[in-house]
Design an enzyme around this catalytic site. Structure first.
Site, mmCIF file in Angstrom:
data_model
loop_
_atom_site.group_PDB
_atom_site.id
_atom_site.type_symbol
_atom_site.label_atom_id
_atom_site.label_comp_id
_atom_site.label_asym_id
_atom_site.label_seq_id
_atom_site.Cartn_x
_atom_site.Cartn_y
_atom_site.Cartn_z
ATOM 1 C CG HIS A 191 -2.170 -0.920 0.800
ATOM 2 N ND1 HIS A 191 -2.259 -2.207 1.260
ATOM 3 C CD2 HIS A 191 -3.218 -0.738 -0.031
ATOM 4 C CE1 HIS A 191 -3.342 -2.769 0.742
ATOM 5 N NE2 HIS A 191 -3.943 -1.903 -0.038
ATOM 6 C CD GLU A 410 -9.246 -8.084 -4.020
ATOM 7 O OE1 GLU A 410 -8.254 -7.356 -4.009
ATOM 8 O OE2 GLU A 410 -10.158 -8.016 -3.169
ATOM 9 C CG ASP A 434 -5.200 -8.676 -2.090
ATOM 10 O OD1 ASP A 434 -4.255 -8.936 -1.330
ATOM 11 O OD2 ASP A 434 -5.975 -7.733 -1.898
#
Ligand code: PEP
Ligand code: MG
Length: 536
Positions: A191, A410, A434
Site C-alpha cells: 500500500h 482477488e 491480491d
C-alpha cells in the site's frame, strides 16, 4: 568502515526528490516512571548514564548539522543546545538521585517538565518546546541501544523514511509535506507503493539499508531506478513537494478497430484533474481509505455526504465503489479486528463485513442514497469474495438498493469460478495485487518475494485469461484495478486476455492511452499469446 553512499530498493513511482529524511516509525514506548526503581547505591551511576545520553544526543545533532545546509543546520544546532541545556541535565540527574527513577524515566520526565515550562513562556521558546520531544525520544533510544526511529517533528518538506507504512500510519501524516518515500520493506504492490503512485511522488520500497538512514540527513531519491543517494551535493536544492501534474488524458474509449476499452481512475480521496476530467470514470474507489483514521464508525449520513461529493465529479460516468476492504494491513479501528496469526489469510475484505453485518448494510445504504442524489453511474463491488454463494448474497443486497453489483476477483478460487460468479453479478474487477499474492502464496508485503508479484508471471496471466473468457461468454465487463493495470507495456496483454477496462492511478492513465493507441484487438491478442507462452 567505509561509508555507505547509496542504498537501492525498488522504484515504484518515478521522479527525483532531494530533502531531509524524516523517520516515521513506531512511537517509542514510554519509559516506566515508577519512583524508587533504582536502589540508592546504584543511583550515582544511573544519573551519569542519563547525563551521558543527553550529551550523545547533542553530539548526534551536531554531526547532522555539520553536513546540513545553513538554514537547516541552524535549527539542528538549536536542538543540540537544548540537549546540552544544564536545566535539562540537572532535572534528569535529580530525578534519578532523589526519586530513584531509571535513567530513561528521568530524562523523559525532565524533558516533559521543561517542555511545559517553555510552553508557559510563550513566543519563540514555546514554538521550540516540541523539539524537546525529539530530544527525549532520541535520549531514550540511546539508553536502550535502539536507533532513533522517530525524530524531529516534520516541520517542513521532507522525505519520509520508514520501515513500512501502512495506510493507517499514513492517515496520521501531513502528506502535503512529503516529497518522496523510502521504505525498508514493502513491494511494488504494497500500500505504500499504491499511495505513492496515487500522490504521484517519487518512491523507493523494499530498500535494505533504509532503516539506517538517520533522521535529518539530506538524501536524494530516484524513483525510476530505486536508488537513494545518501550524499547528494550539499548545494542540491531541496525539492518542495508538489503533486506531479500528469499530462492530460486523451482516450476515445476504444481501440483502433472500435473495440471498447475503458481507462478509469483509482481514487481514494479528492479526485485529481486527470481523474475527473479525462478518465472514463472511477474503476476503484477504495472506501476504507476515506475513513481510516476514524475511531468510530461513520454514520450513514456522514458516509453519504462523502460519497455524494465524490460522485458529483463524474456526472454521466461510471464510479465503481468498493465496499469496506478492511483487515490485514488495513485494519479499520471502528470494525475492531481480532488478533489473527495470519491476517492476510484471515477475516478480511468481504469476510469481515459480509451481507447482514451492520457495517456493510450502513455503507450500502449510504452509497445508494448518494447515488440517488447525483448523476454518476454507480456500480458497487465487494473485495475478497471467494465463492459464487458470497457473490450471490452480495448481489442481492446491492440490487435491493437499486444499484449494479459486482465483485473483485482477488482469490484464485474466485478466478477459477469466474463463470459461476459472473452468473450472479453484473461485472467483475480483477485485483491483481491480491490475486498475485494468493496465487504465488507470497505475502505482498514481503520484500524478498517481490519478483513473485510481477504481474507478467504467466500463471497470473492464465488466471486473468480465464476470467476474461468467462466475461466474454457472459457478455459482462471484466476490469483490472490492481497495480498491474498501470503498466503501459502490460496494457495490451491484459486487453488481449479479455479485459475490458483498466483502472489505475490517474497519473498512469496518459501512458496507458499512448500504449493502446493504434492497436486493434487482434494486436492485443497476439501480445497476450506471446506473454502466456513465455515460461517465466
Ligand atoms: C488488489 O488487490 O489488486 C486491489 C486493487 O485491492 P487492494 O490493493 O486495495 O488490496
Ligand atoms: Mg485487494
Amino acid at each position: 568502515m567505509t561509508e555507505v553512499l547509496t542504498v537501492t530498493g525498488i522504484g515504484v513511482c518515478g521522479g527525483r526528490a532531494v530533502g531531509r529524511a524524516h523517520r516515521a516509525g513506531p512511537a517509542v514506548a514510554e519509559p516506566d516512571v515508577r519512583p524508587d526503581a533504582v536502589p540508592a547505591d546504584d543511583r550515582p551511576a544511573e544519573a551519569a548514564r542519563a547525563e551521558a545520553a543527553l550529551v550523545a544526543v547533542a553530539e548526534g545533532y551536531e554531526s547532522l548539522a555539520a553536513t546540513a545546509p545553513a538554514e537547516v543546520a541552524e535549527v539542528i544546532t538549536a536542538d543540540a543546545m537544548m540537549a546540552r541545556d544544564p536545566v535539562l541535565a540537572g532535572g534528569a540527574r535529580d530525578g534519578v538521585l532523589s526519586r530513584g527513577l531509571s535513567a530513561e524515566a528521568a530524562v523523559w520526565t525532565a524533558a516533559g517538565e521543561l517542555r511545559e515550562r517553555l510552553r508557559g513562556l510563550g513566543g519563540y521558546l514555546a514554538e521550540r518546546a516540541a523539539d524537546l520531544d525529539d530530544v527525549r525520544v532520541r535520549a531514550v533510544c540511546h539508553l536502550r541501544g535502539e536507533p532513533a526511529t522517530r525524530a524531529r517533528p516534520a516541520d517542513g518538506p521532507h522525505i519520509l523514511v520508514a520501515d513500512d507504512l501502512s495506510p493507517a500510519d499514513t492517515a496520521a501524516l501531513d502528506l502535503s509535506q512529503v516529497s518522496a518515500f523510502v521504505t525498508e520493506r514493502g513491494g511494488p504492490t504494497s500500500h505504500t507503493a499504491i499511495l505513492a503512485r496515487m500522490l504521484g511522488i517519487p518512491a523507493v520500497v523494499a530498500c535494505p539499508g533504509a532503516a539506517d538512514i538517520e533522521a535529518g540527513r539530506l538524501i536524494a531519491v530516484h524513483g525510476d531506478t530505486g536508488l537513494v543517494d545518501l550524499r547528494p551535493p550539499a548545494d542540491e536544492p531541496v525539492t518542495v513537494p508538489r503533486p506531479r501534474s500528469a499530462e492530460p488524458l486523451s482516450w476515445a474509449g476504444e481501440l483502433a478497430d472500435g473495440t471498447p476499452v475503458g481507462l478509469l481512475a483509482n481514487v481514494e480521496g479528492e479526485p485529481s484533474a486527470v481523474a475527473s476530467a479525462g478518465a472514463g470514470g472511477v474503476g476503484l474507489l477504495r472506501t476504507e481509505l476515506l475513513f481510516l483514521d476514524r475511531p468510530t464508525a461513520p454514520t450513514r449520513d456522514e458516509q453519504a455526504e462523502v460519497y455524494r461529493r465524490l460522485f458529483r465529479h463524474f456526472p454521466g460516468r461510471r464510479v465503481v465503489v468498493r465496499t469496506w476492504d478492511a483487515g490485514a494491513d488495513k485494519p479499520l479501528a471502528f470494525l475492531g479486528f481480532p488478533d489473527e496469526p495470519n491476517p492476510a489469510l484471515g477475516v478480511r475484505g468481504y469476510r469481515a463485513t459480509p451481507v447482514g453485518s451492520a457495517a456493510l448494510d450502513t455503507q450500502l445504504d449510504a452509497i445508494a442514497s448518494a447515488a440517488a442524489d447525483t448523476d454518476a453511474e454507480v456500480w458497487v463491488m465487494a473485495p475478497m469474495v471467494s465463492t459464487p454463494v458470497e457473490a450471490a448474497e452480495f448481489a442481492a443486497a446491492v440490487r435491493r438498493r437499486g444499484l449494479s453489483p459486482g465483485v473483485m476477483i482477488e482469490v484464485p478460487a474466485a478466478a477459477l469460478a469466474a463463470d459461476r460468479i459472473l452468473a450472479e453479478v453484473d461485472f467483475v474487477s480483477i485485483g491483481t495485487n491480491d490475486l498475485a499474492q494468493y496465487t504465488f502464496a507470497a505475502d505482498r508485503l514481503a520484500t524478498a518475494l517481490a519478483a513473485l508479484h510481477d504481474p507478467w508471471q504467466p500463471p497470473l496471466l492464465r488466471l486473468i485469461e480465464m476470467v476474461g473468457a468467462a466475461g466474454a461468454a457472459a457478455g459482462k465487463p471484466v476490469g483490472v484495478c490492481g497495480e498491474a493495470a498501470g503498466d503501459p507495456k502490460l496494457a495490451p496483454v491484459l486487453i488481449g486476455l479479455g479485459v475490458s477496462s483498466l483502472s489505475a492511478a490517474p497519473i498512469a492513465l496518459p501512458a496507458l492511452a499512448t500504449a493502446l493507441t493504434g492497436l486493434t484487438l487482434a494486436d492485443c491478442r497476439a501480445q497476450a499469446r506471446a506473454a502466456l507462452g513465455s515460461p517465466s
